[in-house]
Design an enzyme around this catalytic site. Structure first.
Site, PDB file in Angstrom:
ATOM      1  N   SER A   9       0.852  -1.200   0.000  1.00  0.00           N
ATOM      2  CA  SER A   9       0.000   0.000   0.000  1.00  0.00           C
ATOM      3  C   SER A   9       0.881   1.241   0.000  1.00  0.00           C
ATOM      4  CB  SER A   9      -0.885   0.009   1.255  1.00  0.00           C
ATOM      5  OG  SER A   9      -1.338   1.339   1.482  1.00  0.00           O
ATOM      6  N   HIS A  34      -1.027  -1.395  -4.323  1.00  0.00           N
ATOM      7  CA  HIS A  34      -2.314  -1.089  -3.686  1.00  0.00           C
ATOM      8  C   HIS A  34      -2.389   0.411  -3.470  1.00  0.00           C
ATOM      9  CE1 HIS A  34      -5.866  -2.096  -1.213  1.00  0.00           C
ATOM     10  NE2 HIS A  34      -5.450  -1.184  -0.372  1.00  0.00           N
ATOM     11  N   ASP A  36      -4.465   3.431  -2.040  1.00  0.00           N
ATOM     12  CA  ASP A  36      -5.545   3.777  -1.102  1.00  0.00           C
ATOM     13  C   ASP A  36      -6.070   5.175  -1.388  1.00  0.00           C
ATOM     14  OD1 ASP A  36      -3.875   1.911   1.395  1.00  0.00           O
ATOM     15  OD2 ASP A  36      -5.886   1.531   0.618  1.00  0.00           O
ATOM     16  N   MET A  38      -8.664   8.006  -0.546  1.00  0.00           N
ATOM     17  CA  MET A  38      -9.497   8.411   0.587  1.00  0.00           C
ATOM     18  C   MET A  38     -10.008   9.840   0.352  1.00  0.00           C
ATOM     19  SD  MET A  38      -7.183   7.010   3.720  1.00  0.00           S
ATOM     20  CE  MET A  38      -6.519   5.341   3.709  1.00  0.00           C
ATOM     21  N   HIS A  67      -8.117   0.902  -4.159  1.00  0.00           N
ATOM     22  CA  HIS A  67      -9.076   0.705  -3.061  1.00  0.00           C
ATOM     23  C   HIS A  67      -9.787   2.031  -2.845  1.00  0.00           C
ATOM     24  CE1 HIS A  67      -9.502  -0.150   1.569  1.00  0.00           C
ATOM     25  NE2 HIS A  67     -10.666   0.025   0.967  1.00  0.00           N
ATOM     26  N   MET A  69     -11.978   4.344  -1.043  1.00  0.00           N
ATOM     27  CA  MET A  69     -12.654   4.698   0.203  1.00  0.00           C
ATOM     28  C   MET A  69     -13.276   6.076  -0.013  1.00  0.00           C
ATOM     29  SD  MET A  69      -9.670   3.230   2.683  1.00  0.00           S
ATOM     30  CE  MET A  69      -8.467   3.271   1.349  1.00  0.00           C
ATOM     31  N   MET A 138     -11.106  -6.098   5.235  1.00  0.00           N
ATOM     32  CA  MET A 138     -10.338  -5.152   6.032  1.00  0.00           C
ATOM     33  C   MET A 138     -10.049  -5.764   7.398  1.00  0.00           C
ATOM     34  SD  MET A 138      -9.763  -2.645   4.096  1.00  0.00           S
ATOM     35  CE  MET A 138      -8.952  -1.618   5.316  1.00  0.00           C
ATOM     36  N   GLY A 143      -8.790   4.027   6.891  1.00  0.00           N
ATOM     37  CA  GLY A 143      -8.478   5.448   7.011  1.00  0.00           C
ATOM     38  C   GLY A 143      -7.009   5.713   7.251  1.00  0.00           C
ATOM     39  N   GLY A 145      -2.796   3.928   7.846  1.00  0.00           N
ATOM     40  CA  GLY A 145      -1.873   2.802   7.929  1.00  0.00           C
ATOM     41  C   GLY A 145      -1.359   2.691   9.354  1.00  0.00           C
ATOM     42  N   GLY A 146      -0.577   1.645   9.599  1.00  0.00           N
ATOM     43  CA  GLY A 146       0.089   1.514  10.890  1.00  0.00           C
ATOM     44  C   GLY A 146      -0.806   1.078  12.041  1.00  0.00           C
ATOM     45  N   ASP A 176      -6.304  -6.689   4.256  1.00  0.00           N
ATOM     46  CA  ASP A 176      -5.735  -5.345   4.232  1.00  0.00           C
ATOM     47  C   ASP A 176      -5.831  -4.671   5.598  1.00  0.00           C
ATOM     48  OD1 ASP A 176      -6.622  -2.332   2.289  1.00  0.00           O
ATOM     49  OD2 ASP A 176      -4.970  -2.780   3.649  1.00  0.00           O
ATOM     50  N   GLY A 178      -2.702  -3.828   8.883  1.00  0.00           N
ATOM     51  CA  GLY A 178      -1.947  -4.426   9.986  1.00  0.00           C
ATOM     52  C   GLY A 178      -1.337  -5.766   9.647  1.00  0.00           C
ATOM     53  N   GLY A 198       1.356  -2.037   4.120  1.00  0.00           N
ATOM     54  CA  GLY A 198       1.997  -0.732   3.947  1.00  0.00           C
ATOM     55  C   GLY A 198       3.218  -0.660   4.847  1.00  0.00           C
ATOM     56  N   THR A 199       2.960  -0.473   6.126  1.00  0.00           N
ATOM     57  CA  THR A 199       4.057  -0.356   7.100  1.00  0.00           C
ATOM     58  C   THR A 199       5.062  -1.492   6.986  1.00  0.00           C
ATOM     59  OG1 THR A 199       2.427   0.639   8.566  1.00  0.00           O
ATOM     60  CG2 THR A 199       4.526   0.008   9.552  1.00  0.00           C
TER      61      THR A 199
END
Ligand code: DX5
Ligand code: ZN
Length: 219
Positions: A9, A34, A36, A38, A67, A69, A138, A143, A145-146, A176, A178, A198-199
């Site tokens: 991501s 990916h 994101d 938003m 994705h 959102m 999800m 909303g 990452g992390g 998607d 964590g 992502g992270t």
């Protein structure tokens, strides 16, 4: 067990060097990018619009897994198709007619995905399972990452996998939020075949991307 598709991501990437970042992901062995999107309305954050996706398109051959959102989502489908998206994944809550929206995505020549929030029931799939090429579960509330992986997602992955297999669906089952090397194996064992991270991918900067992706693939 086959190794999962790894879909980094770019929310966790360096937004000041996005073109270089997506090129680095391709070199590092990522399968999809990916993206994101938003809107600050459907989720409490704002990220990138179609013009940024269009600017990124020439920097990698990897599929763009977008994705959305965004609500209402329907007015944006064509813009992201024109920007170079390959998958468009929508939340059922982002428009009044999910069946029509998914059909429209395929009519635009793209792969259609449906994404279920932690609080959204799998029963949504029963009515649209033949209209999707991707089901995204999800494992955090969208909303940011992390965030930490919600453990009850593992049972939801198992139930979703059973639903897809019973319907003879060839849709990807993607997770998607964590996702790390510590839980990636459990996600795949539960039935996921694609992982967004992502992270866990961008941690340590470009020199670490290949090892981070490999750690997720082989977890
Ligand atoms: C959250 C996004 C996720 C998130 C994943 O709303 O949909 O894709 O960026 O980031 P990590 O892997 O850091 O949880
Ligand atoms: Zn996402």
């Amino acid at each position: 067990m086959p190794s999962p598709l790894i879909c980094p991501s770019i929310l966790a990437s360096d937004f000041a060097r996005l073109g270089e970042e997506v090129a680095a992901l391709e070199t590092a062995g990522a399968d999809w990018v990916h993206v994101d999107v938003m809107d600050g309305h459907f989720v409490p954050n704002i990220t990138i619009g179609p013009d940024v996706v269009k600017a990124l398109r020439p920097h990698t051959k990897l599929p763009f897994d977008v994705h959305l959102m965004v609500a209402p989502v329907d007015p944006w489908l064509e813009a992201y198709r024109d920007a170079g998206a390959d998958y468009l994944t929508v939340h059922p809550e982002s428009g009044p007619h999910l069946h029509r929206t998914l059909g429209r995505i395929r009519q635009l020549g793209l792969k259609a995905g449906v994404v279920l929030n932690p609080g959204t029931s799998l029963s949504v799939l029963e009515e649209v399972i033949d209209l999707v090429d991707l089901v995204l579960l999800m494992s955090v509330n969208p909303g940011f990452g992390g965030q930490s992986f919600i453990p009850s997602t593992l049972k939801k992955i198992e139930r979703a996998r059973a639903l897809l297999d019973a319907a003879g669906s060839r849709a990807h089952l993607q997770v998607d939020g964590g996702v790390t090397a510590a839980n990636a194996g459990a996600c795949v064992a539960a039935g996921a075949d694609a992982l967004v991270a992502g992270t866990a991918v961008f941690r340590g900067g470009p020199p670490a991307y290949a090892d981070n992706i490999r750690a997720l693939k082989t977890a």
